[in-house]
Scaffold this motif. Structure first.
Motif, PDB file in Angstrom:
ATOM      1  N   UNK A 114       0.815  -1.209  -0.143  1.00 13.57           N
ATOM      2  CA  UNK A 114      -0.061  -0.011   0.062  1.00 13.57           C
ATOM      3  C   UNK A 114       0.862   1.248  -0.157  1.00 13.57           C
ATOM      4  N   UNK A 115       0.240   2.210  -0.560  1.00 14.25           N
ATOM      5  CA  UNK A 115       1.064   3.679  -0.307  1.00 14.25           C
ATOM      6  C   UNK A 115       0.193   4.378   0.660  1.00 14.25           C
ATOM      7  N   UNK A 116       0.999   5.526   1.043  1.00 13.00           N
ATOM      8  CA  UNK A 116       0.569   6.545   2.103  1.00 13.00           C
ATOM      9  C   UNK A 116       0.683   5.836   3.619  1.00 13.00           C
ATOM     10  N   UNK A 117       1.452   4.848   3.622  1.00  9.94           N
ATOM     11  CA  UNK A 117       1.280   4.170   5.056  1.00  9.94           C
ATOM     12  C   UNK A 117       2.786   4.697   5.771  1.00  9.94           C
ATOM     13  N   UNK A 118       2.446   4.951   7.144  1.00  6.79           N
ATOM     14  CA  UNK A 118       3.467   5.479   7.836  1.00  6.79           C
ATOM     15  C   UNK A 118       4.808   4.560   7.691  1.00  6.79           C
ATOM     16  N   UNK A 119       5.808   5.115   7.558  1.00  3.77           N
ATOM     17  CA  UNK A 119       7.079   4.309   7.357  1.00  3.77           C
ATOM     18  C   UNK A 119       7.486   3.301   8.377  1.00  3.77           C
ATOM     19  N   UNK A 120       7.286   3.742   9.631  1.00  2.00           N
ATOM     20  CA  UNK A 120       7.471   2.823  10.593  1.00  2.00           C
ATOM     21  C   UNK A 120       6.646   1.638  10.808  1.00  2.00           C
ATOM     22  N   UNK A 121       5.462   1.809  10.397  1.00  2.00           N
ATOM     23  CA  UNK A 121       4.608   0.513  10.112  1.00  2.00           C
ATOM     24  C   UNK A 121       5.072  -0.157   8.947  1.00  2.00           C
ATOM     25  N   UNK A 122       5.600   0.271   8.061  1.00  2.00           N
ATOM     26  CA  UNK A 122       6.218  -0.567   6.940  1.00  2.00           C
ATOM     27  C   UNK A 122       7.333  -1.310   7.351  1.00  2.00           C
ATOM     28  N   UNK A 123       8.259  -0.560   8.103  1.00  2.00           N
ATOM     29  CA  UNK A 123       9.360  -1.169   8.679  1.00  2.00           C
ATOM     30  C   UNK A 123       9.047  -2.242   9.405  1.00  2.00           C
ATOM     31  N   UNK A 124       8.095  -2.151  10.296  1.00  2.00           N
ATOM     32  CA  UNK A 124       7.624  -3.081  11.387  1.00  2.00           C
ATOM     33  C   UNK A 124       7.078  -4.488  10.444  1.00  2.00           C
ATOM     34  N   UNK A 125       6.401  -4.010   9.407  1.00  2.00           N
ATOM     35  CA  UNK A 125       5.918  -4.952   8.403  1.00  2.00           C
ATOM     36  C   UNK A 125       6.879  -5.882   8.057  1.00  2.00           C
ATOM     37  N   UNK A 126       8.073  -5.239   7.373  1.00  2.00           N
ATOM     38  CA  UNK A 126       8.992  -5.735   6.917  1.00  2.00           C
ATOM     39  C   UNK A 126      10.055  -6.864   7.979  1.00  2.00           C
ATOM     40  N   UNK A 170      10.064 -21.438  20.167  1.00  2.00           N
ATOM     41  CA  UNK A 170       9.189 -21.139  21.014  1.00  2.00           C
ATOM     42  C   UNK A 170       9.504 -19.787  21.916  1.00  2.00           C
ATOM     43  N   UNK A 171      10.531 -19.789  22.632  1.00  2.00           N
ATOM     44  CA  UNK A 171      11.082 -18.801  23.413  1.00  2.00           C
ATOM     45  C   UNK A 171      11.375 -17.560  22.592  1.00  2.00           C
ATOM     46  N   UNK A 172      11.931 -17.838  21.529  1.00  2.00           N
ATOM     47  CA  UNK A 172      12.280 -16.822  20.380  1.00  2.00           C
ATOM     48  C   UNK A 172      10.938 -16.100  20.048  1.00  2.00           C
ATOM     49  N   UNK A 173       9.816 -16.689  19.948  1.00  2.00           N
ATOM     50  CA  UNK A 173       8.573 -16.170  19.463  1.00  2.00           C
ATOM     51  C   UNK A 173       8.081 -15.525  20.787  1.00  2.00           C
ATOM     52  N   UNK A 174       8.108 -15.881  21.802  1.00  2.00           N
ATOM     53  CA  UNK A 174       7.740 -15.185  23.051  1.00  2.00           C
ATOM     54  C   UNK A 174       8.420 -13.730  23.015  1.00  2.00           C
ATOM     55  N   UNK A 175       9.614 -13.825  23.214  1.00  2.00           N
ATOM     56  CA  UNK A 175      10.401 -12.819  23.307  1.00  2.00           C
ATOM     57  C   UNK A 175      10.521 -11.699  22.386  1.00  2.00           C
ATOM     58  N   UNK A 176      10.560 -12.172  21.045  1.00  2.00           N
ATOM     59  CA  UNK A 176      10.355 -11.419  19.835  1.00  2.00           C
ATOM     60  C   UNK A 176       8.999 -10.732  19.769  1.00  2.00           C
ATOM     61  N   UNK A 177       7.861 -11.482  19.993  1.00  3.79           N
ATOM     62  CA  UNK A 177       6.630 -10.841  19.248  1.00  3.79           C
ATOM     63  C   UNK A 177       6.227 -10.005  20.635  1.00  3.79           C
ATOM     64  N   UNK A 178       6.744 -10.405  21.911  1.00  5.46           N
ATOM     65  CA  UNK A 178       6.248  -9.511  22.811  1.00  5.46           C
ATOM     66  C   UNK A 178       6.808  -8.084  22.744  1.00  5.46           C
ATOM     67  N   UNK A 179       7.962  -7.960  22.411  1.00  8.47           N
ATOM     68  CA  UNK A 179       8.626  -6.663  22.105  1.00  8.47           C
ATOM     69  C   UNK A 179       7.791  -5.970  20.889  1.00  8.47           C
ATOM     70  N   UNK A 180       7.743  -6.716  19.919  1.00  7.63           N
ATOM     71  CA  UNK A 180       6.934  -6.209  18.717  1.00  7.63           C
ATOM     72  C   UNK A 180       5.392  -5.605  19.062  1.00  7.63           C
ATOM     73  N   UNK A 181       4.619  -6.442  19.963  1.00 11.15           N
ATOM     74  CA  UNK A 181       3.564  -5.874  20.684  1.00 11.15           C
ATOM     75  C   UNK A 181       3.582  -4.496  21.145  1.00 11.15           C
ATOM     76  N   UNK A 182       4.618  -4.203  21.948  1.00  9.79           N
ATOM     77  CA  UNK A 182       4.851  -3.011  22.605  1.00  9.79           C
ATOM     78  C   UNK A 182       5.017  -1.837  21.622  1.00  9.79           C
ATOM     79  N   UNK A 183       6.019  -2.256  20.720  1.00 12.77           N
ATOM     80  CA  UNK A 183       6.193  -1.299  19.584  1.00 12.77           C
ATOM     81  C   UNK A 183       4.821  -0.828  18.885  1.00 12.77           C
ATOM     82  N   UNK A 184       4.121  -1.974  18.573  1.00 13.47           N
ATOM     83  CA  UNK A 184       2.715  -1.623  17.897  1.00 13.47           C
ATOM     84  C   UNK A 184       1.863  -0.967  18.436  1.00 13.47           C
ATOM     85  N   UNK A 185       1.829  -1.018  19.831  1.00 13.97           N
ATOM     86  CA  UNK A 185       0.877  -0.287  21.105  1.00 13.97           C
ATOM     87  C   UNK A 185       1.308   1.116  20.899  1.00 13.97           C
TER      88      UNK A 185
END
Length: 202
Positions: A79-91, A181-196
């Motif tokens: 998509x166009x016109x999307x905040x670059x920080x969101x695009x970076x997170x998606x990548x 599984x531990x990597x999923x917990x650690x990585x995705x917990x941090x990403x949730x904080x970023x997204x919030x």
């Protein structure tokens, strides 16, 4: 007459000696073959990395879960016109989860289990999975609307992944699966904080 008798006795003695030698040779050869056969039969097979049913279920469920996260990321990246920080997170999400999909598919292949046994439909609304309607809404959303929608959906998606990973940590056996599984917990917990945080800024 004595000469003939001597020759006969000598011939008989030689014959007995030959027979005796043959008998001894046969007796000596047989025992040599037995230990070799016993050793080969007793040779242990090499087992693969141990795993249990929880490991299999974790991989089977996490593969389609990751695949949907990659699909969601591709949608927002297109998509166009999307905040670059969101695009970076998606990548970032795509770059992390695509290799993990391939890793888990490799485990299932080694374990002799099909990765197709877990159907995406069976997981709908479970594990944070998006429904067909959710995915259609994200795909049709414009850039300005898509960014917060993507973040909201991905937060729920990550929360489901963390629950699945915690189940694996509690019940799994395979060392590699437990590490992922531990990597999923650690990585995705941090990403949730970023997204919030991003949601509060958009």
């Amino acid at each position: 007459m004595n000469g003939r008798r001597y020759a006969f006795v000598l011939t008989a003695a030689v014959a007995l000696g030959v027979l005796s030698a043959c008998g001894t040779s046969a007796t000596e050869v047989a025992p040599q073959s037995s230990p070799a056969g016993t050793s080969a039969a007793a040779s242990p097979s090499i087992d693969s990395e141990p795993h249990n049913a929880a490991d299999v279920e974790f991989a089977q469920a996490m593969i389609p879960h990751h695949q949907q996260a990659v699909e969601m990321s591709d949608m927002i990246l297109a998509k166009s016109d999307v905040d670059q920080r969101v695009l970076d997170l998606a990548q970032q999400i795509k770059d992390a989860q695509q290799p993990e999909i391939e890793t888990m598919q490799g485990w299932l292949a080694e374990w002799g289990v099909s990765s197709d046994d877990m159907d995406m439909g069976e997981m709908e609304h479970g594990g944070g999975m998006m429904s067909d309607e959710d995915m259609a809404a994200l795909e049709s959303a414009s850039g300005a609307e898509a960014a917060p929608l993507f973040l909201e959906q991905m937060i729920a998606h990550h929360q489901g992944a963390i629950e699945m990973a915690e189940t694996e940590l509690a019940n799994g056996k395979n060392a590699d699966a437990l590490a992922l599984a531990q990597a999923v917990v650690d990585t995705q917990s941090a990403e949730i904080e970023t997204m919030q945080d991003l949601l509060g800024q958009l």
